[in-house]
Design a protein around this motif. Sequence first.
Motif, PDB file in Angstrom:
ATOM      1  N   ILE A   1      -3.426   0.465  -3.474  1.00  0.00           N
ATOM      2  CA  ILE A   1      -3.110  -0.911  -3.085  1.00  0.00           C
ATOM      3  C   ILE A   1      -2.784  -1.676  -4.360  1.00  0.00           C
ATOM      4  O   ILE A   1      -3.567  -1.677  -5.321  1.00  0.00           O
ATOM      5  CB  ILE A   1      -4.290  -1.578  -2.348  1.00  0.00           C
ATOM      6  CG1 ILE A   1      -4.667  -0.777  -1.098  1.00  0.00           C
ATOM      7  CG2 ILE A   1      -3.940  -3.016  -1.986  1.00  0.00           C
ATOM      8  CD1 ILE A   1      -5.923  -1.267  -0.400  1.00  0.00           C
TER       9      ILE A   1
ATOM     10  N   LEU B   1      -5.064   6.560  -1.437  1.00  0.00           N
ATOM     11  CA  LEU B   1      -4.512   5.275  -1.006  1.00  0.00           C
ATOM     12  C   LEU B   1      -4.476   4.338  -2.206  1.00  0.00           C
ATOM     13  O   LEU B   1      -5.488   4.113  -2.875  1.00  0.00           O
ATOM     14  CB  LEU B   1      -5.359   4.654   0.101  1.00  0.00           C
ATOM     15  CG  LEU B   1      -4.951   3.238   0.521  1.00  0.00           C
ATOM     16  CD1 LEU B   1      -3.567   3.248   1.167  1.00  0.00           C
ATOM     17  CD2 LEU B   1      -5.988   2.631   1.435  1.00  0.00           C
TER      18      LEU B   1
ATOM     19  N   GLN C   1      -8.886   9.327  -1.272  1.00  0.00           N
ATOM     20  CA  GLN C   1      -7.887   9.992  -0.431  1.00  0.00           C
ATOM     21  C   GLN C   1      -6.464   9.739  -0.930  1.00  0.00           C
ATOM     22  O   GLN C   1      -5.505  10.226  -0.346  1.00  0.00           O
ATOM     23  CB  GLN C   1      -8.004   9.536   1.024  1.00  0.00           C
ATOM     24  CG  GLN C   1      -9.204  10.119   1.758  1.00  0.00           C
ATOM     25  CD  GLN C   1     -10.512   9.476   1.314  1.00  0.00           C
ATOM     26  OE1 GLN C   1     -10.582   8.280   1.049  1.00  0.00           O
ATOM     27  NE2 GLN C   1     -11.556  10.282   1.226  1.00  0.00           N
TER      28      GLN C   1
ATOM     29  N   ASP D   1      -8.348   4.829  -3.848  1.00  0.00           N
ATOM     30  CA  ASP D   1      -9.506   5.485  -3.243  1.00  0.00           C
ATOM     31  C   ASP D   1      -9.378   7.006  -3.395  1.00  0.00           C
ATOM     32  O   ASP D   1      -8.380   7.515  -3.895  1.00  0.00           O
ATOM     33  CB  ASP D   1      -9.721   5.052  -1.793  1.00  0.00           C
ATOM     34  CG  ASP D   1      -8.688   5.608  -0.818  1.00  0.00           C
ATOM     35  OD1 ASP D   1      -7.807   6.388  -1.234  1.00  0.00           O
ATOM     36  OD2 ASP D   1      -8.765   5.258   0.371  1.00  0.00           O
TER      37      ASP D   1
ATOM     38  N   LYS E   1       0.846  -1.197   0.000  1.00  0.00           N
ATOM     39  CA  LYS E   1       0.000   0.000   0.000  1.00  0.00           C
ATOM     40  C   LYS E   1       0.882   1.249   0.000  1.00  0.00           C
ATOM     41  O   LYS E   1       1.997   1.225   0.508  1.00  0.00           O
ATOM     42  CB  LYS E   1      -0.886   0.048   1.253  1.00  0.00           C
ATOM     43  CG  LYS E   1      -1.836  -1.104   1.375  1.00  0.00           C
ATOM     44  CD  LYS E   1      -2.602  -1.015   2.673  1.00  0.00           C
ATOM     45  CE  LYS E   1      -3.491  -2.231   2.852  1.00  0.00           C
ATOM     46  NZ  LYS E   1      -4.232  -2.182   4.112  1.00  0.00           N
ATOM     47  N   ARG E   2       0.328   2.339  -0.535  1.00  0.00           N
ATOM     48  CA  ARG E   2       1.050   3.614  -0.550  1.00  0.00           C
ATOM     49  C   ARG E   2       0.034   4.740  -0.573  1.00  0.00           C
ATOM     50  O   ARG E   2      -0.956   4.674  -1.297  1.00  0.00           O
ATOM     51  CB  ARG E   2       1.929   3.687  -1.786  1.00  0.00           C
ATOM     52  CG  ARG E   2       2.742   4.936  -1.989  1.00  0.00           C
ATOM     53  CD  ARG E   2       4.016   5.013  -1.151  1.00  0.00           C
ATOM     54  NE  ARG E   2       4.859   3.848  -1.231  1.00  0.00           N
ATOM     55  CZ  ARG E   2       5.925   3.704  -1.999  1.00  0.00           C
ATOM     56  NH1 ARG E   2       6.284   4.682  -2.802  1.00  0.00           N
ATOM     57  NH2 ARG E   2       6.642   2.609  -1.961  1.00  0.00           N
ATOM     58  N   ASN E   3       0.250   5.776   0.236  1.00  0.00           N
ATOM     59  CA  ASN E   3      -0.583   6.977   0.201  1.00  0.00           C
ATOM     60  C   ASN E   3       0.080   8.006  -0.714  1.00  0.00           C
ATOM     61  O   ASN E   3       1.269   8.295  -0.561  1.00  0.00           O
ATOM     62  CB  ASN E   3      -0.753   7.586   1.600  1.00  0.00           C
ATOM     63  CG  ASN E   3      -1.749   6.823   2.432  1.00  0.00           C
ATOM     64  OD1 ASN E   3      -2.826   6.497   1.956  1.00  0.00           O
ATOM     65  ND2 ASN E   3      -1.376   6.525   3.664  1.00  0.00           N
TER      66      ASN E   3
END
Length: 112
Positions: free
Chosen positions: A86, A84, A82, A80, A60-62
Motif C-alpha cells: 500500500i 500486499l 503476503q 505485509d 494497492k498492489r499484490n
Amino acid sequence: MKKKIMVGLLTVVACFTLGSTSFAASTTVPSPSTDPSGTSNVITPTDSYVVPIHLQVGEKRNLAGSNFWISGDDGSIYLDQQGLVIALKTGVCTVVADLPSGDTISYTIYVN
C-alpha cells in the motif's frame, strides 16, 4: 616329425586364439552415464529480476513471491507478509522476494 610340427602349430594357434579372446574380453571401454537421476556437480547461478512499479498514494498492489522484505525503507509503503503493498507517501523503496523457482525478484516501487 610331422606329428611334432602339427602339435606345435596347433599349440601356437590355440595360444593365439585363447590369448586374443581373453584380451578382448578383459578390455572394456567406459561409456558416459546418461542416467538423468544422477547428481550433478554443476552449480548454476540463480537469476535476479528487477521490476519497476509506479503507484499513487493510497494505491494497492499484490506482489508475486514469498519471504518479502523491504530494502531502503523510507516509509513510503506498507508491506505485509503476503506481498500486499500500500502506497503511503511519496518516495522510493525496494521490495525483495523469493520466487518458487529459487530466483530472486526485486520490486523498485516509486510512489507519487
